[in-house]
Scaffold this motif. Structure first.
Motif, PDB file in Angstrom:
ATOM      1  N   SER A 146      23.572  -5.193 -54.366  1.00  0.00           N
ATOM      2  CA  SER A 146      24.572  -5.682 -55.527  1.00  0.00           C
ATOM      3  C   SER A 146      23.628  -6.871 -56.442  1.00  0.00           C
ATOM      4  O   SER A 146      24.241  -7.104 -57.681  1.00  0.00           O
ATOM      5  CB  SER A 146      25.717  -6.466 -55.027  1.00  0.00           C
ATOM      6  OG  SER A 146      25.323  -7.449 -54.357  1.00  0.00           O
ATOM      7  N   ARG A 147      22.746  -7.259 -55.815  1.00  0.00           N
ATOM      8  CA  ARG A 147      21.778  -8.214 -56.565  1.00  0.00           C
ATOM      9  C   ARG A 147      21.569  -7.680 -58.007  1.00  0.00           C
ATOM     10  O   ARG A 147      21.025  -8.489 -58.926  1.00  0.00           O
ATOM     11  CB  ARG A 147      20.729  -8.826 -55.915  1.00  0.00           C
ATOM     12  CG  ARG A 147      21.203  -9.826 -54.673  1.00  0.00           C
ATOM     13  CD  ARG A 147      19.815 -10.163 -53.928  1.00  0.00           C
ATOM     14  NE  ARG A 147      20.061 -11.106 -52.952  1.00  0.00           N
ATOM     15  CZ  ARG A 147      20.231 -12.493 -53.006  1.00  0.00           C
ATOM     16  NH1 ARG A 147      19.889 -12.876 -54.133  1.00  0.00           N
ATOM     17  NH2 ARG A 147      20.305 -13.397 -51.949  1.00  0.00           N
ATOM     18  N   LEU A 148      21.040  -6.394 -57.770  1.00  0.00           N
ATOM     19  CA  LEU A 148      20.512  -5.752 -59.145  1.00  0.00           C
ATOM     20  C   LEU A 148      21.420  -5.401 -60.258  1.00  0.00           C
ATOM     21  O   LEU A 148      21.227  -4.672 -61.087  1.00  0.00           O
ATOM     22  CB  LEU A 148      19.773  -4.550 -58.537  1.00  0.00           C
ATOM     23  CG  LEU A 148      18.613  -4.871 -57.631  1.00  0.00           C
ATOM     24  CD1 LEU A 148      17.798  -3.551 -57.285  1.00  0.00           C
ATOM     25  CD2 LEU A 148      17.689  -5.860 -58.249  1.00  0.00           C
TER      26      LEU A 148
ATOM     27  N   PRO B 205      31.769   0.780 -64.696  1.00  0.00           N
ATOM     28  CA  PRO B 205      32.103   0.852 -65.962  1.00  0.00           C
ATOM     29  C   PRO B 205      31.796   2.330 -66.578  1.00  0.00           C
ATOM     30  O   PRO B 205      30.496   2.495 -66.622  1.00  0.00           O
ATOM     31  CB  PRO B 205      31.583   0.031 -66.797  1.00  0.00           C
ATOM     32  CG  PRO B 205      31.409  -1.208 -65.770  1.00  0.00           C
ATOM     33  CD  PRO B 205      30.989  -0.374 -64.556  1.00  0.00           C
ATOM     34  N   GLY B 206      32.818   2.929 -67.215  1.00  0.00           N
ATOM     35  CA  GLY B 206      32.545   4.019 -67.883  1.00  0.00           C
ATOM     36  C   GLY B 206      32.108   5.317 -66.952  1.00  0.00           C
ATOM     37  O   GLY B 206      31.721   6.482 -67.541  1.00  0.00           O
TER      38      GLY B 206
ATOM     39  N   LEU C 116      26.276  -2.910 -64.853  1.00  0.00           N
ATOM     40  CA  LEU C 116      27.125  -2.950 -63.798  1.00  0.00           C
ATOM     41  C   LEU C 116      27.443  -4.333 -63.409  1.00  0.00           C
ATOM     42  O   LEU C 116      28.250  -4.467 -62.068  1.00  0.00           O
ATOM     43  CB  LEU C 116      26.523  -2.206 -62.350  1.00  0.00           C
ATOM     44  CG  LEU C 116      26.160  -0.691 -62.510  1.00  0.00           C
ATOM     45  CD1 LEU C 116      25.387  -0.381 -61.250  1.00  0.00           C
ATOM     46  CD2 LEU C 116      27.366   0.013 -62.687  1.00  0.00           C
ATOM     47  N   ALA C 117      27.384  -5.339 -64.037  1.00  0.00           N
ATOM     48  CA  ALA C 117      27.561  -6.735 -64.042  1.00  0.00           C
ATOM     49  C   ALA C 117      29.136  -7.090 -63.743  1.00  0.00           C
ATOM     50  O   ALA C 117      29.507  -7.705 -62.875  1.00  0.00           O
ATOM     51  CB  ALA C 117      27.186  -7.348 -65.208  1.00  0.00           C
ATOM     52  N   PRO C 118      30.127  -6.104 -64.222  1.00  0.00           N
ATOM     53  CA  PRO C 118      31.488  -6.444 -64.114  1.00  0.00           C
ATOM     54  C   PRO C 118      31.604  -6.149 -62.600  1.00  0.00           C
ATOM     55  O   PRO C 118      32.632  -6.667 -62.061  1.00  0.00           O
ATOM     56  CB  PRO C 118      32.067  -5.212 -64.712  1.00  0.00           C
ATOM     57  CG  PRO C 118      31.050  -5.239 -65.998  1.00  0.00           C
ATOM     58  CD  PRO C 118      29.820  -5.102 -65.449  1.00  0.00           C
ATOM     59  N   LEU C 119      30.926  -5.184 -61.844  1.00  0.00           N
ATOM     60  CA  LEU C 119      30.989  -5.029 -60.219  1.00  0.00           C
ATOM     61  C   LEU C 119      30.658  -6.192 -59.579  1.00  0.00           C
ATOM     62  O   LEU C 119      31.219  -6.382 -58.517  1.00  0.00           O
ATOM     63  CB  LEU C 119      30.189  -3.743 -59.935  1.00  0.00           C
ATOM     64  CG  LEU C 119      30.543  -2.454 -60.374  1.00  0.00           C
ATOM     65  CD1 LEU C 119      29.698  -1.176 -60.046  1.00  0.00           C
ATOM     66  CD2 LEU C 119      31.934  -2.038 -60.373  1.00  0.00           C
ATOM     67  N   GLN C 120      29.911  -7.078 -60.164  1.00  0.00           N
ATOM     68  CA  GLN C 120      29.278  -8.050 -59.271  1.00  0.00           C
ATOM     69  C   GLN C 120      30.537  -9.067 -59.486  1.00  0.00           C
ATOM     70  O   GLN C 120      30.882  -9.874 -58.434  1.00  0.00           O
ATOM     71  CB  GLN C 120      28.275  -8.766 -60.020  1.00  0.00           C
ATOM     72  CG  GLN C 120      26.639  -8.233 -59.565  1.00  0.00           C
ATOM     73  CD  GLN C 120      25.688  -9.025 -60.223  1.00  0.00           C
ATOM     74  OE1 GLN C 120      25.657  -9.658 -61.412  1.00  0.00           O
ATOM     75  NE2 GLN C 120      24.632  -8.906 -59.632  1.00  0.00           N
TER      76      GLN C 120
ATOM     77  N   PHE D  56      31.739   1.996 -53.903  1.00  0.00           N
ATOM     78  CA  PHE D  56      31.948   0.915 -54.878  1.00  0.00           C
ATOM     79  C   PHE D  56      31.686   1.151 -56.157  1.00  0.00           C
ATOM     80  O   PHE D  56      32.328   1.206 -57.213  1.00  0.00           O
ATOM     81  CB  PHE D  56      31.993  -0.390 -54.550  1.00  0.00           C
ATOM     82  CG  PHE D  56      32.227  -1.548 -55.300  1.00  0.00           C
ATOM     83  CD1 PHE D  56      33.594  -1.496 -55.689  1.00  0.00           C
ATOM     84  CD2 PHE D  56      31.520  -2.424 -55.673  1.00  0.00           C
ATOM     85  CE1 PHE D  56      33.958  -2.778 -56.435  1.00  0.00           C
ATOM     86  CE2 PHE D  56      31.829  -3.632 -56.296  1.00  0.00           C
ATOM     87  CZ  PHE D  56      33.051  -3.697 -56.821  1.00  0.00           C
ATOM     88  N   VAL D  57      30.300   1.741 -56.123  1.00  0.00           N
ATOM     89  CA  VAL D  57      29.810   1.959 -57.483  1.00  0.00           C
ATOM     90  C   VAL D  57      30.242   3.467 -58.178  1.00  0.00           C
ATOM     91  O   VAL D  57      30.610   3.413 -59.262  1.00  0.00           O
ATOM     92  CB  VAL D  57      28.080   2.157 -57.423  1.00  0.00           C
ATOM     93  CG1 VAL D  57      27.516   2.629 -58.672  1.00  0.00           C
ATOM     94  CG2 VAL D  57      27.512   0.737 -56.952  1.00  0.00           C
TER      95      VAL D  57
END
Length: 271
Positions: A75-77, A171-172, A141-145, A165-166
């Motif tokens: 998730s860091r990426l 998003p989209g 994917l920042a909103p997932l963070q 999760f991804v």
């Protein structure tokens, strides 16, 4: 000038040494039309070849979920990657490149989030993505963070794997690589039982990348063992162990968990 293709990977802790990154770089260099660059985000860049771009692990403050299967440090990426921008292809360190990689950069729209298809059938009719090989636009994917940071354990408990999760929350939405581009070593290369006792694993026609999910990694495939804790055995020895009291798992699992040494992994997995 042609824009360089960007491949990223992540290395943390001690499970994978620098040789995994160096060999990944070698396989990429023999399987791609230049220019390209491999960027490794890591907490220890010692031993990496000089042509590999080394960047520190992106900062992401969260409480790691406990007793959870997924590789949540990936998730860091999902957010800001500093001077790495644009479209990137992520590869796990333990994949084997078996074909040309150019198509991974031209498939679909550059803004698409594209995942491999997970061969696991954990839930009926679920189409689950596999994040061993995926493409994204940096920051998309920042909103997932944000969702994950708010309650990491709750997210992990609900989705179990970061790839689910991804798959469900990107998003989209997500797309998937064409069938056969990315294959699973155990599911697609190892012959069915009991043929695996006398046939060596093969690369399916058209496969570009072979992934190694679970405890069986490239060194195990080369040696002919199901995990690094196993001792390579000839077929008769493995069958004998099923009944002489030395097996460490159920009879059915012991019988299925056999693989012959795989020369093509050794041939391809090099700097």
């Amino acid at each position: 000038m042609t824009e360089a293709k960007q491949i990223i990977c992540i290395k943390w802790g001690t499970k994978f040494g620098p040789e995994y990154v160096n060999r990944l770089n070698g396989m990429i260099s023999r399987s791609i039309t230049p220019p390209f660059r491999l960027i490794c985000f890591t907490d220890d860049g010692a031993g990496l070849h000089g042509d590999i771009v080394v960047r520190p692990l992106p900062r992401f403050d969260y409480e790691p979920p406990r007793n959870t299967i997924g590789k949540w440090p990936k998730s860091r990426l999902w957010g800001d990657l500093g001077d790495v921008t644009g479209t990137v292809l992520f590869l796990d360190l333990d994949v084997i490149v078996t074909g040309n990689l150019d198509d991974f950069f031209t498939f679909g729209d550059p803004d698409d989030t594209v995942l491999a298809t997970n061969p696991a059938r954990i839930k009926p009719f679920e189409k689950l993505g596999q994040t061993s090989v995926y493409r994204m636009r940096v920051g998309k994917l920042a909103p997932l963070q944000d969702i994950f940071r708010a309650d990491p354990q709750a997210v992990a408990d609900e989705y179990r794997f970061e790839q689910r999760f991804v798959t469900r929350r990107a998003p989209g939405g997500v797309k998937f690589w064409p069938r056969g581009w990315v294959v699973h070593f155990r599911a697609d290369c190892v012959p069915a039982f009991p043929m695996r006792y006398w046939q060596t694993p093969k690369v399916p026609e058209g496969a570009k990348i072979v992934i190694f999910a679970g405890s069986l990694n490239p060194p195990d495939a080369i040696a002919g063992r199901w995990s690094e804790d196993d001792t390579p055995r000839a077929p008769r020895e493995h069958l004998r162990a099923a009944f002489d009291g030395t097996r460490r798992e159920s009879l059915s699992r012991h019988l299925r968990h056999y693989v012959r040494p795989t020369p093509w992994v050794e041939k391809l997995w090099r700097d």
